[in-house]
Design an enzyme around this catalytic site. Structure first.
Site, PDB file in Angstrom:
ATOM      1  N   SER A  11       0.816  -1.219   0.000  1.00  0.00           N
ATOM      2  CA  SER A  11       0.000   0.000   0.000  1.00  0.00           C
ATOM      3  C   SER A  11       0.851   1.271   0.000  1.00  0.00           C
ATOM      4  O   SER A  11       0.375   2.337   0.346  1.00  0.00           O
ATOM      5  CB  SER A  11      -0.913   0.000   1.230  1.00  0.00           C
ATOM      6  OG  SER A  11      -0.120  -0.115   2.407  1.00  0.00           O
ATOM      7  N   ASN A  40       5.689   2.089   4.714  1.00  0.00           N
ATOM      8  CA  ASN A  40       6.918   2.872   4.860  1.00  0.00           C
ATOM      9  C   ASN A  40       6.785   4.223   4.168  1.00  0.00           C
ATOM     10  O   ASN A  40       7.258   5.241   4.659  1.00  0.00           O
ATOM     11  CB  ASN A  40       8.083   2.138   4.186  1.00  0.00           C
ATOM     12  CG  ASN A  40       9.002   1.482   5.185  1.00  0.00           C
ATOM     13  OD1 ASN A  40       8.836   1.631   6.387  1.00  0.00           O
ATOM     14  ND2 ASN A  40       9.972   0.766   4.682  1.00  0.00           N
ATOM     15  N   GLN A  45       9.834  11.000   5.377  1.00  0.00           N
ATOM     16  CA  GLN A  45      10.013  12.389   5.807  1.00  0.00           C
ATOM     17  C   GLN A  45      10.577  13.223   4.662  1.00  0.00           C
ATOM     18  O   GLN A  45       9.995  14.214   4.232  1.00  0.00           O
ATOM     19  CB  GLN A  45      10.963  12.439   7.013  1.00  0.00           C
ATOM     20  CG  GLN A  45      10.407  11.745   8.237  1.00  0.00           C
ATOM     21  CD  GLN A  45      11.377  11.755   9.405  1.00  0.00           C
ATOM     22  OE1 GLN A  45      12.499  12.230   9.303  1.00  0.00           O
ATOM     23  NE2 GLN A  45      10.936  11.233  10.534  1.00  0.00           N
ATOM     24  N   GLU A 112      19.720  17.108   0.451  1.00  0.00           N
ATOM     25  CA  GLU A 112      20.021  15.887   1.209  1.00  0.00           C
ATOM     26  C   GLU A 112      21.378  15.356   0.778  1.00  0.00           C
ATOM     27  O   GLU A 112      21.975  15.845  -0.189  1.00  0.00           O
ATOM     28  CB  GLU A 112      18.907  14.838   1.023  1.00  0.00           C
ATOM     29  CG  GLU A 112      17.632  15.225   1.773  1.00  0.00           C
ATOM     30  CD  GLU A 112      16.544  14.179   1.730  1.00  0.00           C
ATOM     31  OE1 GLU A 112      16.746  13.106   1.127  1.00  0.00           O
ATOM     32  OE2 GLU A 112      15.474  14.448   2.292  1.00  0.00           O
ATOM     33  N   HIS A 227      20.548   4.151   7.557  1.00  0.00           N
ATOM     34  CA  HIS A 227      20.409   5.616   7.636  1.00  0.00           C
ATOM     35  C   HIS A 227      21.233   6.071   8.832  1.00  0.00           C
ATOM     36  O   HIS A 227      21.129   5.485   9.915  1.00  0.00           O
ATOM     37  CB  HIS A 227      18.934   5.979   7.815  1.00  0.00           C
ATOM     38  CG  HIS A 227      18.653   7.424   7.556  1.00  0.00           C
ATOM     39  ND1 HIS A 227      19.069   8.418   8.406  1.00  0.00           N
ATOM     40  CD2 HIS A 227      18.003   8.037   6.539  1.00  0.00           C
ATOM     41  CE1 HIS A 227      18.683   9.589   7.916  1.00  0.00           C
ATOM     42  NE2 HIS A 227      18.038   9.378   6.779  1.00  0.00           N
ATOM     43  N   ARG A 273      25.198   8.307   2.396  1.00  0.00           N
ATOM     44  CA  ARG A 273      24.750   7.745   3.675  1.00  0.00           C
ATOM     45  C   ARG A 273      25.677   6.683   4.244  1.00  0.00           C
ATOM     46  O   ARG A 273      25.866   6.592   5.454  1.00  0.00           O
ATOM     47  CB  ARG A 273      23.370   7.122   3.499  1.00  0.00           C
ATOM     48  CG  ARG A 273      22.316   8.158   3.564  1.00  0.00           C
ATOM     49  CD  ARG A 273      20.956   7.578   3.492  1.00  0.00           C
ATOM     50  NE  ARG A 273      20.071   8.715   3.307  1.00  0.00           N
ATOM     51  CZ  ARG A 273      18.831   8.647   2.915  1.00  0.00           C
ATOM     52  NH1 ARG A 273      18.286   7.482   2.661  1.00  0.00           N
ATOM     53  NH2 ARG A 273      18.123   9.736   2.775  1.00  0.00           N
ATOM     54  N   HIS A 330      17.531   1.078   6.825  1.00  0.00           N
ATOM     55  CA  HIS A 330      16.576   2.006   6.225  1.00  0.00           C
ATOM     56  C   HIS A 330      16.006   1.488   4.908  1.00  0.00           C
ATOM     57  O   HIS A 330      14.830   1.663   4.624  1.00  0.00           O
ATOM     58  CB  HIS A 330      17.298   3.329   6.003  1.00  0.00           C
ATOM     59  CG  HIS A 330      16.417   4.450   5.545  1.00  0.00           C
ATOM     60  ND1 HIS A 330      15.299   4.848   6.238  1.00  0.00           N
ATOM     61  CD2 HIS A 330      16.491   5.275   4.454  1.00  0.00           C
ATOM     62  CE1 HIS A 330      14.725   5.871   5.604  1.00  0.00           C
ATOM     63  NE2 HIS A 330      15.421   6.122   4.521  1.00  0.00           N
ATOM     64  N   ARG A 365      21.420   3.717  -2.399  1.00  0.00           N
ATOM     65  CA  ARG A 365      20.433   4.617  -3.005  1.00  0.00           C
ATOM     66  C   ARG A 365      20.704   6.073  -2.642  1.00  0.00           C
ATOM     67  O   ARG A 365      20.976   6.405  -1.491  1.00  0.00           O
ATOM     68  CB  ARG A 365      19.035   4.214  -2.530  1.00  0.00           C
ATOM     69  CG  ARG A 365      17.952   5.173  -2.944  1.00  0.00           C
ATOM     70  CD  ARG A 365      16.600   4.686  -2.526  1.00  0.00           C
ATOM     71  NE  ARG A 365      16.415   4.633  -1.089  1.00  0.00           N
ATOM     72  CZ  ARG A 365      16.138   5.680  -0.314  1.00  0.00           C
ATOM     73  NH1 ARG A 365      16.082   6.911  -0.822  1.00  0.00           N
ATOM     74  NH2 ARG A 365      15.949   5.518   0.977  1.00  0.00           N
TER      75      ARG A 365
HETATM   76  C1  SIN Z   1      15.298  11.028   4.987  1.00  0.00           C
HETATM   77  O1  SIN Z   1      14.377  11.818   5.092  1.00  0.00           O
HETATM   78  O2  SIN Z   1      16.410  11.173   5.492  1.00  0.00           O
HETATM   79  C2  SIN Z   1      15.054   9.770   4.206  1.00  0.00           C
HETATM   80  C3  SIN Z   1      14.795  10.053   2.796  1.00  0.00           C
HETATM   81  C4  SIN Z   1      15.140   8.862   1.964  1.00  0.00           C
HETATM   82  O3  SIN Z   1      15.356   7.768   2.484  1.00  0.00           O
HETATM   83  O4  SIN Z   1      15.273   9.000   0.758  1.00  0.00           O
END
Ligand code: SIN
Length: 530
Positions: A11, A40, A45, A112, A227, A273, A330, A365
């Site tokens: 979903s 998820n 976020q 990011e 993460h 990451r 993550h 990723r």
């Molecule tokens: C995050 O908000 O740090 C995660 C975003 C993501 O995993 O792409």
């Protein structure tokens, strides 16, 4: 008999994108083991990465993605991800999806890790997933029906091996069969294999395990993304502290007051990451506590409402300007091998989103590329299915075959989930080595399960454990085999990338005659579908 033209398992955003792009004349059934708001994606976020800024371009997004994934990707797939992704995101903007905007009305773009430009579209500050899923739920048409709180535990196959439906079990153990000539696995990743995870607790890789048992190829399972920053309180990780917080200027320091990313990577806190997670992990192994300093972020609570609420619920005083953090599982870069349209090697079975291995993420990723992947591959698969619609029909004889399957009862699964997750963290976690992986593999192999176990009469809890066992076997075998460090797969006994042997070489697993077959194949997709 319950049947549909298309069954979608899951979903999250990839599932909903597939559903809403399908021809409204098709009878579509979405089956989820949780609820429609329990994915998820709903918890996401950060946001969606896409080229919308004037100072950005496709080539940059392409290069950033390849760099984060350490070149292990299928480049054509990455290119189409970023180009089609740009168009699809623009369409979402145009239809009024609730992306955050600046005071002048332009889209507010976040930064990011490992992105060379600000290109993260977000909603509600740090509630992108919730806002987007609500938007998608509103736009689904009446041809879509929901089956909630039933776990798909088996794919129904006819005598030729084609997938013709699914078997589900609810919490009380009742088994149901649903039939469709097209089954789309969009059941998400497998973060719940580990004791520290940002994932929804229901996410333990059921889709990958069920597809594997049906004969689907699984690849790149050793590449697990940890993460760097999960809130860490009382010795436990509690939930994600988005990378967008570091994108807004937060920095990482230890309890000796040292900035821990200085001199480690030119991008410091915004390094890929795996680099940041490894650094925090090593510091924590040395007994250091690690914090995110948020002192430089103006209006933190307005920008990050859900992170602020989570911190407060866990007794963190934000006025002190620091959040204790630790890494956690993550995302899994690998999964069910698909071609560009989302087809697997099992007829009738398709996959999208984190459950799939499309080749876009490689060894790690790039931040906020996962919702993008769900949007692009969901649409592409729907387009492909729409083009096939004339040939969609179910052969009743074949359904009969599936219903004749019989099973026997088996005793309760012989391990404790918490201990299992801790062992995964310890032996197949952020930093691995051959000896620990081998010991862990032996431990897994001594658990009394068979890969071709009959599942109908197990209770739902034991089926969950069984799927965790299968997925852990796959991850551990692959991690042991890959004798190099690349992206999310870090080996202390093979610290370098070995481009000569391993570059673009994939470790693939399949189930044959009740045994796991594992092989290396750099061209797995073209070989399957040539
Ligand atoms: C995050 O908000 O740090 C995660 C975003 C993501 O995993 O792409």
């Amino acid at each position: 008999m319950k049947k549909a033209d298309v069954i979608i398992v899951g979903s999250g955003l990839a599932a909903l994108q597939t559903a809403r792009e399908l021809n409204p004349e098709l009878n579509v059934m979405i089956i989820t083991k949780g609820t429609r708001r329990g994915s998820n994606s709903y918890m996401a976020q950060g946001g969606i990465a896409a080229v919308v800024a004037k100072d950005d371009n496709i080539a940059r997004h392409f290069e950033d993605t390849l760099e984060a994934g350490r070149g292990h990707q299928i480049e054509e797939e990455v290119h189409s991800l970023v180009t089609e992704g740009q168009r699809i995101v623009q369409k979402l903007v145009d239809e009024g999806a609730p992306f955050d905007r600046n005071n002048d009305g332009t889209l507010s773009l976040g930064m990011e890790g490992a992105h060379s430009r600000k290109r993260i579209l977000h909603c509600g500050g740090d509630e992108t997933g919730r806002f987007l899923i609500e938007h998608f739920l509103k736009t689904l048409s009446g041809n879509i029906s929901w089956v909630e709180e039933e776990m798909v535990f088996e794919l129904l196959q006819n005598s030729e091996g084609a997938c013709i439906g699914v078997k589900t079990m609810n919490r009380q153990g009742a088994v149901h069969a649903y039939y469709a000539p097209i089954v789309v696995m969009a059941a998400g990743g497998a973060g719940g294999l580990y004791s520290s995870t940002s994932n929804h607790p229901t996410v333990t890789g059921d889709g990958m395990a069920a597809a594997f048992r049906a004969g689907a190829y699984i690849a790149d399972a050793e590449f697990i993304q940890f993460h760097p920053t999960l809130l860490y309180v009382d010795g436990k990780t509690k939930g994600l502290v988005s990378e967008a917080v570091r994108g807004e200027g937060a920095h990482l320091f230890n309890d000796a007051g040292e900035r821990i990313m200085e001199g480690i990577h030119p991008l410091k806190e915004l390094a890929p990451r795996h680099v940041v997670a490894q650094r925090i992990f090593e510091q924590r192994q040395m007994g250091r506590d690690i914090y995110l300093s948020i002192k430089l972020i103006n209006e933190f609570e307005t920008k990050f409402p859900s992170i602020s609420a989570m911190c407060k619920e866990n007794g963190i005083d934000l006025s002190l300007g620091r959040i204790p953090v630790s890494p956690g599982c993550h995302f899994i870069m690998g999964g069910i091998v698909i071609d560009s349209a989302g087809k697997t090697n099992v007829e009738g079975l398709y996959a999208v989103g984190e459950a799939a291995c499309s080749g876009v993420h490689g060894a790690n990723r790039l931040a906020s590329n996962s919702l993008l992947e769900g949007l692009v591959y969901g649409k592409r698969l729907a387009d492909w299915i729409n083009a096939q619609k004339k040939s969609i029909s179910i052969n009743p004889k074949k359904m009969q075959d599936a219903e004749q399957q019989k099973s026997g009862r088996k005793a309760a699964a012989p391990f404790n989930v918490k201990e299992f997750q801790e062992r995964m963290m310890e032996s197949a976690g952020i930093i691995r080595n051959g000896q620990k992986l081998e010991e862990h593999l032996n431990w897994l192999q001594n658990i009394e399960f068979r890969l071709d176990e009959k599942l109908d009469e197990l209770n739902p809890e034991d089926i969950g454990k069984y799927f965790m066992w299968i997925n852990s076997l796959i991850v551990t075998r692959a991690a042991l085999l890959r004798t190099e460090s690349r992206g999310g797969h870090i080996r202390s006994d093979y610290q370098e990338e070995d481009d000569f042997f391993w570059m673009k070489r994939r470790i693939v697993h399949s189930l044959e005659d009740g045994e796991m077959r594992t092989w290396l194949d750099e061209q797995v997709k073209t070989k399957i579908y040539a």
